[in-house]
Design an enzyme around this catalytic site. Sequence first.
Site, short mmCIF file in Angstrom:
data_model
loop_
_atom_site.label_atom_id
_atom_site.label_comp_id
_atom_site.label_asym_id
_atom_site.label_seq_id
_atom_site.Cartn_x
_atom_site.Cartn_y
_atom_site.Cartn_z
N ASP A 191 50.77 48.98 13.70
CA ASP A 191 51.14 49.95 14.74
C ASP A 191 51.17 49.34 16.14
O ASP A 191 50.98 50.04 17.13
CB ASP A 191 50.17 51.16 14.73
CG ASP A 191 50.06 51.82 13.38
OD1 ASP A 191 51.11 52.19 12.83
OD2 ASP A 191 48.94 51.95 12.86
N THR B 219 47.31 54.55 1.96
CA THR B 219 48.31 55.55 2.32
C THR B 219 48.80 56.32 1.10
O THR B 219 49.58 57.27 1.23
CB THR B 219 49.53 54.90 3.00
OG1 THR B 219 50.06 53.90 2.13
CG2 THR B 219 49.14 54.27 4.32
N THR C 30 45.65 45.68 3.50
CA THR C 30 46.79 46.04 2.67
C THR C 30 46.83 45.11 1.45
O THR C 30 45.96 44.24 1.30
CB THR C 30 48.10 45.98 3.48
OG1 THR C 30 49.14 46.61 2.73
CG2 THR C 30 48.48 44.56 3.83
N VAL D 96 56.55 48.42 28.87
CA VAL D 96 55.88 49.42 29.70
C VAL D 96 56.26 50.85 29.31
O VAL D 96 56.15 51.78 30.09
CB VAL D 96 56.21 49.18 31.20
CG1 VAL D 96 55.54 47.90 31.69
CG2 VAL D 96 57.73 49.12 31.42
N GLY D 97 56.72 51.01 28.06
CA GLY D 97 57.08 52.33 27.57
C GLY D 97 57.74 52.23 26.22
O GLY D 97 58.03 51.12 25.74
N HIS E 202 57.69 52.17 11.44
CA HIS E 202 58.24 51.61 12.67
C HIS E 202 58.94 52.71 13.45
O HIS E 202 59.81 53.40 12.91
CB HIS E 202 59.23 50.49 12.37
CG HIS E 202 58.60 49.28 11.76
ND1 HIS E 202 59.32 48.29 11.14
CD2 HIS E 202 57.31 48.89 11.69
CE1 HIS E 202 58.50 47.35 10.70
NE2 HIS E 202 57.28 47.70 11.03
N THR F 189 53.45 56.81 9.44
CA THR F 189 53.55 57.09 8.01
C THR F 189 52.66 58.24 7.59
O THR F 189 53.07 59.12 6.84
CB THR F 189 53.19 55.83 7.20
OG1 THR F 189 54.10 54.79 7.53
CG2 THR F 189 53.26 56.10 5.70
N GLY G 208 53.81 48.00 17.54
CA GLY G 208 55.13 48.11 18.14
C GLY G 208 56.08 47.02 17.67
O GLY G 208 57.02 46.66 18.37
#
Length: 427
Positions: free
Chosen positions: A13, A128, A238, A413-414, A41, A299, A15
């Site tokens: 997670d 998961t 995992t 930044v976002g 993603h 997910t 990015g």
Amino acid sequence: MSSIVVVGTQWGDEGKGKITDFLAEQSDVIARFSGGNNAGHTIQFGGETYKLHLVPSGIFYKDKLAVIGNGVVVDPVALLKELDGLNERGIPTSNLRISNRAQVILPYHLAQDEYEERLRGDNKIGTTKKGIGPAYVDKVQRIGIRMADLLEKETFERLLKSNIEYKQAYFKGMFNETCPSFDDIFEEYYAAGQRLKEFVTDTSKILDDAFVADEKVLFEGAQGVMLDIDHGTYPFVTSSNPIAGNVTVGTGVGPTFVSKVIGVCKAYTSRVGDGPFPTELFDEDGHHIREVGREYGTTTGRPRRVGWFDSVVLRHSRRVSGITDLSINSIDVLTGLDTVKICTAYELDGKEITEYPANLDQLKRCKPIFEELPGWTEDVTSVRTLEELPENARKYLERISELCNVQISIFSVGPDREQTNLLKELW
């Protein structure tokens, strides 16, 4: 010949999909090499948000190939649902390619995942429940069904009947449960295979041809180094190897084809599910990070655990994955905090250590040693260069780079594609 591997340096997670999407514009082929639809993603551009699980992030560039490598475990029904969802939103998917050697996830894998987690009780690992682990187990036991098998009706029928007989005995003995029947599976999954048939091929050959033609290949990782079955927080990991070294096994290319490894991290740390997390926050700062950062699993939808940036984790990831460049995301999330902290080392039984312990009991006893830095209040969401960042934010990133001994080549930044900034040419 040029290739870049994108890997997560934390617990997933970070990015990676966003960074892969950003780099894909200059790539010719984008290939996934591990995991399954347990990965999530999120990609945002043009005012739209897309959430992918199996499909490589490069799918949005119709002139580039998006490859699912042999190291990925594929749920055909879940994949078709994802492809149909993209098509309904006007995204063509004819550029997808799936390895004929990729393992297939079937309903008995999902059932087994559920039953095994239930059997663990208080020792659950936070799966998961997508059937990923059981599918990899079948692969190692040499009873797995591959995409090439799924496409041949007689082969699929023979292997499925044999596996169901085996699973029926296993489910009865271990869980006192029944296995999904042949009739529950065969027609639906054979039909799914036929719909995917046009995409299935020898993807190793595609990648080799790309290298011979001097094309640019981008390898997209899933999860993160700290979830690696060998190098992560075992057993809370995992079932595959998300590290860069698995590119060669998971796609069928040689190690000499890898040019750079970009490690993706957040400006803080997050984790979904159970397992050690030395810098975890339970206070108002943690609440701020979770809500501003929208820290809920792509997910699972589960709230993510959040904490301060951990340089011990990142140094470990840099070493085992050969990271050459760092991409730091979500800097904007820390805006407004009076103080930001970086974990520089751990205290274990009264001694300072700077490397990540392999022993789980030792790890539980580790206390983070923090370095405090002043925060910033200025809006950073439109910043495009390091020089434009507030001084305190810039010093924070520079300190991370120094502690982890790796250069920062990308910062974000976002969530939007346009908020990702390249500091140096990578191709």
